[in-house]
Structures are given as C-alpha cells and as structure tokens.
Design an enzyme around this catalytic site. Structure first.
Site, PDB file in Angstrom:
ATOM      1  N   CYS A  62       0.769  -1.194   0.080  1.00  0.00           N
ATOM      2  CA  CYS A  62       0.059   0.022   0.062  1.00  0.00           C
ATOM      3  C   CYS A  62       0.825   1.317  -0.004  1.00  0.00           C
ATOM      4  O   CYS A  62       1.473   1.815   1.299  1.00  0.00           O
ATOM      5  CB  CYS A  62      -0.989  -0.054   1.276  1.00  0.00           C
ATOM      6  SG  CYS A  62      -2.053   1.548   1.187  1.00  0.00           S
ATOM      7  N   CYS A  92      -0.480   4.132   1.945  1.00  0.00           N
ATOM      8  CA  CYS A  92      -0.384   3.831   3.569  1.00  0.00           C
ATOM      9  C   CYS A  92       1.257   4.243   3.909  1.00  0.00           C
ATOM     10  O   CYS A  92       1.313   5.047   4.812  1.00  0.00           O
ATOM     11  CB  CYS A  92      -0.882   2.479   4.241  1.00  0.00           C
ATOM     12  SG  CYS A  92      -2.058   1.751   3.197  1.00  0.00           S
ATOM     13  N   ASP A  93       2.026   3.639   3.217  1.00  0.00           N
ATOM     14  CA  ASP A  93       3.415   3.417   3.829  1.00  0.00           C
ATOM     15  C   ASP A  93       4.595   4.497   2.796  1.00  0.00           C
ATOM     16  O   ASP A  93       5.588   4.701   3.341  1.00  0.00           O
ATOM     17  CB  ASP A  93       3.750   2.046   3.567  1.00  0.00           C
ATOM     18  CG  ASP A  93       3.179   1.104   4.393  1.00  0.00           C
ATOM     19  OD1 ASP A  93       2.736   1.789   5.721  1.00  0.00           O
ATOM     20  OD2 ASP A  93       2.785  -0.066   4.210  1.00  0.00           O
TER      21      ASP A  93
END
Ligand code: NDP
Length: 307
Positions: A134, A137-138
């Site tokens: 992701c 997300c990261d």
C-alpha cells in the site's frame, strides 16, 4: 436457530463502522470478525492518514478503538468466519465455522480484500520492514529514497506515480514488455522522469540486512540476473476480494469484487449490502471503507423499515 436483524461479516473499518451505525439504529447487529480480526489495517503499523489522529495512530489501536466503540453501543462482536451462505431467500442463512447457523434479515458483507504477494520467503521476511502492498499507507516513509513497485496494471502505475511524488527514484518491475494498465496511466508513468521501468523482469528475491530492505534481485527474460538498490519494495499486482462465498449468488465484477448500485451499498440481492474493500477495487482506504460501512448500515436500516 439464532435469528438476527442485521448480520455483519468482517472486522475491519467497514464492518466496525457498520456495527456502530447499526447498533445506534437499534438493529442489534451481530458481527463476525472473520479470519483477520482488524482487517488489512493490521498488516501495517502506523496509520497516518486516518482523520483525527495528528501524528498518526497505531493500526491495532485504531481497530481496537473501532471494535470497542461498536461494543459500547451494544453490537455483539464475535470471533468466527462465515463458511457457507444461502442468499436464495430471506431470511438469509449463514453458517459460521461450519457449525453454527444464523438466519439474518439483512446481511452486510464487509469481508475486505487481500493484497496479492509474490510468495517469496524474503518478501514475507521483510513485510513491514520495507515490503508493503500500500503506497498510500507507507509511501511517506520513503521520502527522498529509492523504491520499487512490482506490477504493470493500473494499481502498480498509480502506486508508482504516487511514490514518484515522494521518493527520489522509483523502479517499476514489469514482467512483460507491455503494461496491462490503461494507456493513460501507462503514459503518465513513462512521462515521469524519476520512474524507470524495468521491462521483462521478475523478482527472484528481496534483499535486506536483516532489519530493512536494501535491494531486489531480478531475473530478466533473457536470463540476466541483476540487483537493484532500494529501500522499499511495493506490491501492485492486484487484490483478491473476500467474495468467494458469494460467487453465483451475488453479482461480482470480472475481478470478483461485489457490484453495488450507484452510491448505495445495495447488491444484486435485496437485503444484502456490501461495504469496504470487497466492493471497492479503486480507493481501498481505511477511511473510505469506514464511510461505506456507514452507508451499508443506513441502507440496511432503510430496508428493514420498508419491510
Ligand atoms: P491487474 O490484474 O489489472 O494487473 C496486475 C498486474 O500485476 C499486471 O501487470 C500483471 O502482469 C502483474 N502481475 C500479476 N501477478 C504477478 C506476479 N506474480 N509477478 C509479477 N507481476 C504480476 O490488477 P490491478 O490491481 O492493477 O487492477 C485491478 C482492476 O482495478 C483493473 O480493472 C484496473 O483497471 C482497476 N483499477 C483502476 C484504477 C484507476 O482507474 N485509477 C486504479 C487501480 C485499479 P500481467 O499483465 O503480465 O498479467
């Protein structure tokens, strides 16, 4: 047999939010968390993009909070997974863990999706230490660093473009000599100066120093093996929605995602609603999943009211 007004399958942001709204609407929801309590969020560590948490929030703390919030309004949250579903008539019959049968007047499916991985040992070893599925997300952790994205579809292109805005350099590892992605996305990638596409390449191994990813060993179709130096390794080879139980009973798209009608959570069967990643191949965020859980609970409430 136990009878419930509203049965929710899935213990991620979509399911828990549906449970919060459904319990506040007196639907007395029963929620089964499924095989991955907390959902996909639990595969990440710090969640920095969920509103209301400046500085970020630990993924487990976030999902525990959602669970407790749902419980505080009376939602009955249980461990277990649906193993059989009969949606041919209402009330729907759902079997939990092959033993317990439940009759549900409405069903909210929030069983999520699983990112696909290559299946390498080294990929598993460095999960959360540089391996991620992701970018949204990261990606932030890789500002001004070098990362690789595996895949040649729209997801991979989107991840690569997102990462290109943060990282110094992005490699795209594509196993054929063409993208599967739409032309517009492929063109955007090719026109982004800090993305280098490595065509005809497969990953043999994710390299690391024991605590973090340091590179990847690639095999080109012509037999050449070479290493690239990277700090992050992102998978963009698609997601598998948790919809297998409903195949042949609900309308699914070509990739298995449950089809919902317009802006609602209504599926092809009246009284069955879908929320979160199991019906969302595009946005796939905790906050969009949570929002769609609210939509599903409101739709279930309206449906029961009309009966
Ligand atoms: P896709 O199935 O479309 O693409 C998967 C990509 O990963 C392909 O390039 C495939 O290669 C590659 N791949 C698959 N398995 C492996 C493997 N084991 N090793 C290396 N590479 C592999 O999945 P997406 O998630 O990209 O897209 C799913 C759907 O969602 C599509 O319909 C897409 O259009 C849509 N989508 C739309 C978006 C948008 O419009 N903004 C954003 C994201 C998704 P190969 O081509 O060789 O099979």
């Amino acid at each position: 047999m136990e009878k419930v007004k509203c049965l929710i399958l899935g213990g991620g942001p979509a399911g828990f939010t549906a449970a919060i709204y459904a319990s506040r609407a007196n639907l007395e929801p029963v929620l089964y968390e499924g095989i991955q309590p907390g959902g996909q969020l639990t595969t990440t560590t710090l969640v920095e993009n969920f509103p209301g948490f400046p500085g970020g929030v630990d993924a487990i703390t976030l999902t525990d909070g959602m669970r407790e919030q749902a419980r505080s309004f009376g939602a009955d949250i249980r461990q277990g997974s649906a193993t059989k579903a009969d949606l041919s008539q209402r009330p729907f019959r759902i079997t939990i863990d092959d033993e317990k049968e439940i009759e549900a007047e409405t069903l909210i499916i929030a069983t999520g999706a699983q990112a696909k991985y290559l299946g390498l040992e080294s990929e598993k070893k460095y999960m959360g230490m540089g391996v991620s599925a992701c970018a949204t997300c990261d990606g932030f952790f890789y500002r001004k660093r070098t990362v690789a994205v595996v895949g040649g579809g729209d997801t991979a292109c989107e991840e690569a473009l997102y990462l290109a805005g943060l990282a110094k350099k992005v490699y795209m590892i594509v196993r054929r000599d063409v993208f599967r992605a739409s032309k517009i996305m492929g063109d955007r990638v090719l026109n982004t100066p800090n993305i280098e596409v490595l065509w005809n390449c497969n990953t043999q191994e994710v390299l690391g120093d024991g605590t973090a990813v340091t590179g990847a060993r690639l095999l080109r179709k012509d037999g050449t093996v070479f290493d690239i130096e990277i700090d992050g390794f992102f998978l963009g080879i698609g997601h598998a929605p948790g919809s297998a139980l409903f195949e042949g009973q609900l309308e699914l798209d070509a990739n298995g995602f449950i089809v919902t009608k317009g802006k609602t959570s209504c599926t092809s069967v009246d009284g069955v609603f879908a929320a979160g990643d199991v019906q969302d191949p595009t946005y796939k965020q905790a906050v969009t999943a949570a929002a769609s859980g609210c939509v599903a609970a409101r739709d279930a409430e309206k449906f029961l009211h009309q009966q």
